[in-house]
Design a protein around this motif. Sequence first.
Motif, short mmCIF file in Angstrom:
data_model
loop_
_atom_site.label_atom_id
_atom_site.label_comp_id
_atom_site.label_asym_id
_atom_site.label_seq_id
_atom_site.Cartn_x
_atom_site.Cartn_y
_atom_site.Cartn_z
N GLY A 1 117.49 39.00 58.78
CA GLY A 1 116.47 39.98 59.11
C GLY A 1 117.10 41.32 59.38
N ASN A 2 116.26 42.31 59.71
CA ASN A 2 116.77 43.65 59.99
C ASN A 2 115.93 44.27 61.10
OD1 ASN A 2 114.33 44.66 58.76
ND2 ASN A 2 115.31 44.44 56.75
N GLU B 1 113.66 46.48 61.05
CA GLU B 1 112.23 46.57 60.77
C GLU B 1 111.52 45.27 61.15
OE1 GLU B 1 111.56 47.66 56.74
OE2 GLU B 1 112.43 49.67 56.96
N ASP B 2 112.19 44.14 60.87
CA ASP B 2 111.61 42.85 61.24
C ASP B 2 111.49 42.73 62.75
OD1 ASP B 2 111.46 41.86 58.56
OD2 ASP B 2 113.62 41.52 58.63
N ASP C 1 108.44 34.21 61.80
CA ASP C 1 109.43 35.27 61.75
C ASP C 1 110.81 34.76 62.13
OD1 ASP C 1 107.73 37.74 61.24
OD2 ASP C 1 106.73 36.91 62.98
N ARG D 1 108.75 44.99 64.21
CA ARG D 1 107.41 44.43 63.98
C ARG D 1 107.14 43.25 64.91
NH1 ARG D 1 106.77 40.23 61.15
NH2 ARG D 1 108.71 40.58 59.97
N MET D 2 108.16 42.44 65.15
CA MET D 2 107.99 41.25 65.99
C MET D 2 107.76 41.60 67.46
SD MET D 2 111.07 39.06 64.20
CE MET D 2 111.20 37.74 65.41
N THR E 1 112.43 32.64 59.48
CA THR E 1 112.99 33.48 58.41
C THR E 1 114.31 34.11 58.85
OG1 THR E 1 110.79 33.98 57.54
CG2 THR E 1 112.57 35.47 56.93
N VAL E 2 114.34 34.66 60.06
CA VAL E 2 115.56 35.28 60.57
C VAL E 2 116.70 34.27 60.62
CG1 VAL E 2 116.63 36.33 62.60
CG2 VAL E 2 114.39 37.11 61.85
#
Length: 245
Positions: A49-50, A52-53, A40, A56-57, A43-44
């Motif tokens: 990212g936003n 929502e990410d 994660d 979830r994390m 990716t960020v």
Amino acid sequence: MKVIIAGYPKTGTKSLTSALRTLGYTVYDYLENFQFLCNDWETVLTEGGNSEDFYRMYNGVDATLDSPVFVFWEELHRTFPDAKVILPIRDEDKWIVSFKKQCRQIDDHMLMKFYKFFTPTGRRYQAYTNTWVTAALGTPLKTAFHKTPVNELLYRTRYRQHNKYVTEVVDADKLLVYQVKDGWEPLCQFLEKDVPETAFPHANVGGTFFRDNMETHPVLLRMKNEMITMLSLIAVIISFVIFLF
């Protein structure tokens, strides 16, 4: 998410990790962020990212800190607006000395060098570290056997700007500007927790975190086991070659 630690590394983050765990919080510090959220964060750091990410994390995690959290503390706070923010600080001159000492300790840790070069987890750890350091500080680490570049002017400037920005944008009732030398009282008052009977923890003094956790932390133990497996495989191959010839 109940607590977001917005401070730079070497401002007492490892002591805060121990203190928050003593108070009953589940905490993702640097190695936990790598252990559980490496994909994660990669990716960020590379694509963005936003909320929502981040939800979830960190949904279900009480507190998080250190790298790369301190870079994205504001995005985390937007995602978890009820979370309290702690900004650990220390004298800038002492901070930069400690930061540089930590870099030297890591550079000189020969076992970690081999882990980061020869094991799958170590190589991924090195790549992950390079990614966040480049994004946050602008100075890539290159490889495990290179000395860590430290641009003191750049780091001082970013440290100063970061601390000023946090104090300006967080509501006063949600922010604690904190020095670990002040111990339990201001921390527990801010978090509305009883003061423990145990002494306030002081961890990673002198930059010894990796040395102190080599035989206990799951990430470092995984690197160790991968190194043992690799060396065992090499020994088998050499024995086989000797047998053949």
